[in-house]
Write an enzyme that holds these catalytic residues in place. Structure first.
Site, short mmCIF file in Angstrom:
data_model
loop_
_atom_site.label_atom_id
_atom_site.label_comp_id
_atom_site.label_asym_id
_atom_site.label_seq_id
_atom_site.Cartn_x
_atom_site.Cartn_y
_atom_site.Cartn_z
NE ARG A 153 -6.17 -8.96 -1.04
CZ ARG A 153 -6.36 -8.60 0.24
NH1 ARG A 153 -7.22 -7.67 0.55
NH2 ARG A 153 -5.66 -9.18 1.21
CG ASN B 93 -9.88 1.96 -0.93
OD1 ASN B 93 -10.40 0.85 -0.90
ND2 ASN B 93 -8.57 2.15 -0.87
CG HIS C 144 -9.69 -0.91 -4.92
ND1 HIS C 144 -10.17 -1.19 -3.67
CD2 HIS C 144 -10.74 -0.98 -5.76
CE1 HIS C 144 -11.45 -1.46 -3.75
NE2 HIS C 144 -11.83 -1.32 -5.00
CG ASP D 191 -28.19 -3.77 -1.49
OD1 ASP D 191 -27.79 -4.02 -2.64
OD2 ASP D 191 -28.79 -4.61 -0.78
CE1 TYR E 20 -3.73 -2.33 0.05
CE2 TYR E 20 -2.78 -3.24 2.06
CZ TYR E 20 -3.68 -3.30 1.02
OH TYR E 20 -4.56 -4.36 0.93
#
Ligand code: DQA
Length: 154
Positions: free
Chosen positions: A111, A74, A100, A87, A23
């Site tokens: 994923r 994200n 992402h 929803d 990340y």
């Protein structure tokens, strides 16, 4: 002025510490600064929030209906599990970009599915912090096409 809500999901508060090889080393406050700078350049307002709780994210999405023109989200791990977040986005029906840091399609099979992408105008995945810059720009571009954001002059 056009307003865009940016939501970060669970564990993104740990950016910088968390799996930096996946990340990156940028912290969430620095990422938020990048997002604010992008918004300023594009001439839009942003509100940015992070939560580790699915229900809180759902509540914020529900409340976005009257207040925001677009959503950049994200949802982190909830991307792959949360029908409730999916929803909520479908219910408020505001243009949404699924963002992402990592390229979720190059990672573990669990994923690869995004419930968010199914109700989004598009997805940006794999560009690190720059995914948010691109995601925000994509939302503005989409809104400009719908004439919600005026084109810059000159
Ligand atoms: C993530 C990818 C997800 O699979 C993961 O659970 C995250 C972060 C990303 O930004 O790359 O927490 O959404």
């Amino acid at each position: 002025m056009v307003r865009i809500l940016v939501l970060h999901g669970p564990n993104l508060n740990l950016l910088g510490l968390r799996e930096p090889d996946v990340y990156g080393s940028l912290t969430l406050p620095l990422l938020d600064e990048m997002i604010r700078a992008t918004a300023k350049e594009a001439g839009v307002e942003v509100d940015i929030r992070q939560s580790n709780a699915e229900g809180e994210l759902v509540t914020w999405i529900q409340a976005s209906r009257e207040r925001y023109d677009a959503l950049v989200i994200n949802a982190a791990a909830y991307t792959h599990t949360s029908i409730a977040i999916r929803d909520a986005i479908a219910a408020v029906d505001i243009p949404t970009v699924d963002v992402h840091l990592s390229n979720i399609h190059r990672r573990e099979p669990f994923r690869h599915r995004s419930y968010i992408a199914q109700v989004a105008i598009g997805q940006v995945s794999g560009f690190g912090a720059h995914s948010y810059v691109l995601g925000l720009q994509a939302a503005v571009h989409y809104l400009r096409g719908r004439k919600v954001v005026p084109q810059p002059t000159a």
